[in-house]
Design a protein around this motif. Structure first.
Motif, PDB file in Angstrom:
ATOM      1  N   LEU A 238      19.570  37.129  26.899  1.00 48.57           N
ATOM      2  CA  LEU A 238      19.620  38.577  27.103  1.00 48.57           C
ATOM      3  C   LEU A 238      21.063  39.067  27.225  1.00 48.57           C
ATOM      4  O   LEU A 238      21.425  40.108  26.662  1.00 48.57           O
ATOM      5  CB  LEU A 238      18.820  38.969  28.341  1.00 48.57           C
ATOM      6  N   ASN A 239      21.886  38.327  27.970  1.00 49.79           N
ATOM      7  CA  ASN A 239      23.290  38.725  28.120  1.00 49.79           C
ATOM      8  C   ASN A 239      24.046  38.625  26.800  1.00 49.79           C
ATOM      9  O   ASN A 239      24.889  39.467  26.498  1.00 49.79           O
ATOM     10  CB  ASN A 239      23.976  37.859  29.187  1.00 49.79           C
ATOM     11  N   TYR A 242      22.950  41.520  24.709  1.00 48.75           N
ATOM     12  CA  TYR A 242      23.376  42.794  25.293  1.00 48.75           C
ATOM     13  C   TYR A 242      24.781  43.153  24.820  1.00 48.75           C
ATOM     14  O   TYR A 242      25.137  44.332  24.727  1.00 48.75           O
ATOM     15  CB  TYR A 242      23.338  42.718  26.825  1.00 48.75           C
ATOM     16  N   TYR A 304      12.010  45.510  25.817  1.00 47.01           N
ATOM     17  CA  TYR A 304      13.456  45.423  25.611  1.00 47.01           C
ATOM     18  C   TYR A 304      13.766  45.016  24.165  1.00 47.01           C
ATOM     19  O   TYR A 304      14.610  45.622  23.498  1.00 47.01           O
ATOM     20  CB  TYR A 304      14.038  44.408  26.594  1.00 47.01           C
ATOM     21  N   ALA A 336      17.399  50.082  29.204  1.00 49.59           N
ATOM     22  CA  ALA A 336      18.072  49.808  30.484  1.00 49.59           C
ATOM     23  C   ALA A 336      17.066  49.672  31.618  1.00 49.59           C
ATOM     24  O   ALA A 336      17.241  48.850  32.523  1.00 49.59           O
ATOM     25  CB  ALA A 336      19.074  50.918  30.791  1.00 49.59           C
ATOM     26  N   LEU A 339      15.606  46.226  31.291  1.00 48.74           N
ATOM     27  CA  LEU A 339      16.586  45.219  31.683  1.00 48.74           C
ATOM     28  C   LEU A 339      16.701  45.126  33.200  1.00 48.74           C
ATOM     29  O   LEU A 339      16.766  44.031  33.770  1.00 48.74           O
ATOM     30  CB  LEU A 339      17.946  45.548  31.071  1.00 48.74           C
TER      31      LEU A 339
END
Length: 416
Positions: A238-239, A242, A304, A336, A339
């Motif tokens: 995810l990071n 992102y 997401y 967001a 997340l």
């Protein structure tokens, strides 16, 4: 034996935690803006705003072993207090050095950022491992949610306040503001009660061999708990993706659609508002819901992924400015929110299932992996967006890859 914490004490601790995080995060974010502008004026280098992004993951990787081990061995409150004092001393050292000399700013800043990042790493990991000592189990999610509310609120206000303050005062005033914020945060932390049953171990254990043995114990625990490994993998993925938003949004808006800077600002504000909304939603749904817990992970995760796919489809249509602002802002708002729900739920889940004597090591590994994947994503997506002219297609492909990864992990989440 777990400490008994009353509802009244839990609520008071949440209030203190909210105030300390709001003060610390807001002032630190404003300081980061002031630091970036000062370095840009001094060095005229584009790296000015990226130094902290480079140093923070480096420190996390270098010190993941001692941070996790020491947090599991010593009083969490003491570590947090010492970390805050270290940040105060580092800031004061920077203040006096810059007051006496105008040379070697960059070297001085790098040393300061290194010390600050290490102290912050100790403090953050200690706080993550100390949540059980602050509130009862029924208030774990509410505490995590209010912590995120404070961070999201600060991220909304900090850019505007930071730019405004930098236009009014010199950089040394930023440093003094940072010192004041840390001292105020320290005062609040000292007033908080950590219901700890931990006992400090003898200093004879602080050898490299025993440090490594303790860390391996934490790694073996992660291996034995398969779901924890998948959660860390999910955080890394995810990071990493992102970062496509950090790089891709301004690039497409400015270079491909040729729109104004205010459009980028509007979209980034939408992200910050979404994080605030997601945190508030988790405050409202803070009661324990063990039977639906896995769906609080699965549904936001899939949502997401689809938001990034929708964002790619939107950019492929070459929208007008009005259409882009209305639709993209809505997509980013939902993204967001998802997340933030994922972040809070994962934090709560770890607090519930990880053995308390190993929380420091588990959190240190999680934070290091997640922190390190973001700058790696920045490098990868910077290359991709610069060398491929179709930004919308990159978002679409990224969303599909992320969806594939999520579908592979979801069966493990269903086992919770």
């Amino acid at each position: 034996m777990a400490p008994t914490i009353s509802d009244k004490d839990s609520k008071l601790q949440i209030l203190k935690d909210f105030l300390s995080n709001l003060i610390s995060t807001l002032c630190s974010s404003m300081f980061a803006y002031g630091l970036g502008f000062m370095l840009l004026d001094t060095t005229h280098s584009a790296i000015s705003f990226g130094l902290n992004m480079l140093i923070t993951p480096l420190v996390s990787i270098l010190f993941v072993i001692p941070v996790g081990n020491l947090v599991d061995r010593y009083s969490h409150k003491k570590i947090i207090v010492i970390s805050l004092l270290a940040r105060v001393l580092a800031a004061l050292g920077l203040y006096f050095f810059l007051s006496l000399s105008n040379f070697y700013h960059l070297v001085t800043i790098i040393i300061f950022l290194f010390i600050n990042a290490l102290a912050l790493n100790f403090s953050t990991t200690s706080y993550s491992a100390a949540v059980h000592e602050l509130v009862s189990l029924n208030y774990l999610q509410k505490l995590s949610s209010f912590t995120q509310v404070a961070s999201a609120s600060a991220s909304i206000a900090a850019p505007m306040l930071g730019v405004l303050l930098y236009s009014l005062v010199d950089f040394n005033t930023f440093i003094l503001l940072e010192v004041g914020a840390h001292l105020l945060t320290l005062t609040i932390v000292l007033s908080m009660k950590f219901h700890s049953t931990k006992r400090e171990t003898a200093t004879s254990t602080l050898t490299f061999h025993n440090q490594w043995q303790d860390f391996v114990t934490g790694l073996n625990y992660l291996k034995s708990q398969t779901i924890l490994s998948y959660i860390i993998l999910l955080a890394v993925i995810l990071n990493f993706f992102y970062a496509s938003l950090n790089i891709g949004l301004p690039f497409i808006v400015k270079q491909e659609l040729h729109l104004a800077n205010k459009v980028v600002g509007t979209l980034e504000t939408s992200l910050a508002i979404g994080m605030l909304c997601g945190s508030l939603i988790m405050v409202l749904f803070s009661k324990k819901q063990a039977q639906t817990f896995k769906w609080w992970l699965i549904i936001p995760l899939l949502c997401y992924d689809f938001q990034i796919i929708l964002l790619g489809c939107l950019f492929l249509t070459s929208p007008t400015q009005t259409t882009l602002i209305l639709i993209a802002a809505s997509i980013l708002l939902v993204l967001a929110i998802c997340l933030m729900i994922l972040n809070i739920k994962v934090q709560v889940y770890l607090q519930l299932i990880v053995a308390r004597q190993l929380l420091g090591r588990v959190m240190a590994v999680l934070n290091t992996c997640a922190t390190s994947s973001l700058p790696l994503g920045v490098l990868v997506f910077t290359f991709l967006f610069q060398h491929f002219s179709n930004g919308g297609g990159l978002f679409l492909i990224s969303g599909l890859i992320l969806l594939t990864c999520s579908l592979a992990i979801i069966p493990k989440i269903k086992e919770i």
